[in-house]
Design a protein around this motif. Structure first.
Motif, PDB file in Angstrom:
ATOM      1  N   ALA A  26       0.703  -1.137  -0.167  1.00 11.57           N
ATOM      2  CA  ALA A  26       0.057  -0.116   0.229  1.00 11.57           C
ATOM      3  C   ALA A  26       0.945   1.187   0.134  1.00 11.57           C
ATOM      4  O   ALA A  26       0.589   2.228  -0.780  1.00 11.57           O
ATOM      5  N   GLY A  27       2.102   1.313   0.810  1.00 10.40           N
ATOM      6  CA  GLY A  27       2.794   2.275   0.783  1.00 10.40           C
ATOM      7  C   GLY A  27       3.562   2.634  -0.798  1.00 10.40           C
ATOM      8  O   GLY A  27       3.761   3.783  -0.966  1.00 10.40           O
ATOM      9  N   GLN A  28       3.967   1.412  -1.210  1.00 11.09           N
ATOM     10  CA  GLN A  28       4.424   1.687  -2.520  1.00 11.09           C
ATOM     11  C   GLN A  28       3.525   2.078  -3.640  1.00 11.09           C
ATOM     12  O   GLN A  28       4.041   2.814  -4.526  1.00 11.09           O
ATOM     13  N   LEU A  29       2.285   1.850  -3.402  1.00 15.86           N
ATOM     14  CA  LEU A  29       1.189   2.148  -4.407  1.00 15.86           C
ATOM     15  C   LEU A  29       0.981   3.663  -4.189  1.00 15.86           C
ATOM     16  O   LEU A  29       0.460   4.349  -5.225  1.00 15.86           O
ATOM     17  N   ALA A  30       0.726   4.227  -2.925  1.00 14.76           N
ATOM     18  CA  ALA A  30       0.395   5.436  -2.714  1.00 14.76           C
ATOM     19  C   ALA A  30       1.089   6.578  -3.542  1.00 14.76           C
ATOM     20  O   ALA A  30       0.362   7.343  -4.107  1.00 14.76           O
ATOM     21  N   ALA A  31       2.270   6.653  -3.534  1.00 11.55           N
ATOM     22  CA  ALA A  31       3.129   7.687  -4.115  1.00 11.55           C
ATOM     23  C   ALA A  31       2.759   7.715  -5.567  1.00 11.55           C
ATOM     24  O   ALA A  31       2.486   9.070  -5.875  1.00 11.55           O
ATOM     25  N   PRO A  32       2.914   6.729  -6.337  1.00 15.67           N
ATOM     26  CA  PRO A  32       2.563   6.997  -8.105  1.00 15.67           C
ATOM     27  C   PRO A  32       1.265   7.328  -8.010  1.00 15.67           C
ATOM     28  O   PRO A  32       0.775   8.199  -9.156  1.00 15.67           O
ATOM     29  N   LEU A  33       0.154   6.551  -7.262  1.00 14.11           N
ATOM     30  CA  LEU A  33      -0.952   7.170  -7.312  1.00 14.11           C
ATOM     31  C   LEU A  33      -1.570   8.762  -7.034  1.00 14.11           C
ATOM     32  O   LEU A  33      -2.593   9.292  -7.649  1.00 14.11           O
ATOM     33  N   ARG A  34      -0.656   9.056  -6.417  1.00 13.38           N
ATOM     34  CA  ARG A  34      -0.823  10.753  -5.753  1.00 13.38           C
ATOM     35  C   ARG A  34      -1.014  11.677  -7.347  1.00 13.38           C
ATOM     36  O   ARG A  34      -1.562  12.714  -7.254  1.00 13.38           O
TER      37      ARG A  34
END
Length: 129
Positions: A26-34
């Motif tokens: 989840a932490g790895q996905l959050a940044a690019p989804l921002r």
């Protein structure tokens, strides 16, 4: 001395949780989804549209990770209060230019309620509309 030890334990737990969030999927996905924040999005959970009244358009207001959960804050185009979509333990995510598809998750929750899993469907499909 006891207060100092207690405070050290609390600080240690908070730091451990922050590191766990950063290292989680989840932490790895959050940044690019921002990069999709502020966009109008079409969202399907387990193959079905989100249970919102009528033909309400949703804007992705913010993206956060909290532990193993990916939190998507949505705001309806009508300007009502924001809504929370939680994807617990996202697995097998594919990012693309216009969104993301998450093949599986422990569960998906919207508005405080778990959404029914449909076998053979992706946990989440989010696309800029």
């Amino acid at each position: 001395m006891t207060a100092t030890v207690s405070m050290a334990v609390v600080v240690g737990v908070v730091c451990l949780f922050a590191v766990a969030t950063f290292l989680s999927r989840a932490g790895q996905l959050a940044a690019p989804l921002r990069r999709l924040q502020g966009e109008m999005v079409d969202i399907r959970v387990w193959g079905e549209p989100l249970p919102v009244p009528g033909e309400v358009k949703l804007h992705l207001e913010s993206v956060r990770a909290f532990g193993a959960g990916l939190l998507l804050f949505l705001r309806p185009s009508s300007g009502d209060d924001r809504m929370l979509l939680k994807i617990a333990q996202p697995k097998d995510a594919r990012l693309h230019e216009r969104g993301v598809e998450i093949a599986d998750a422990a569960y998906v929750q919207f508005g405080g309620k778990r959404l029914k899993r449909l076998p053979g469907s992706s946990a989440l499909r989010l696309v800029i509309s």
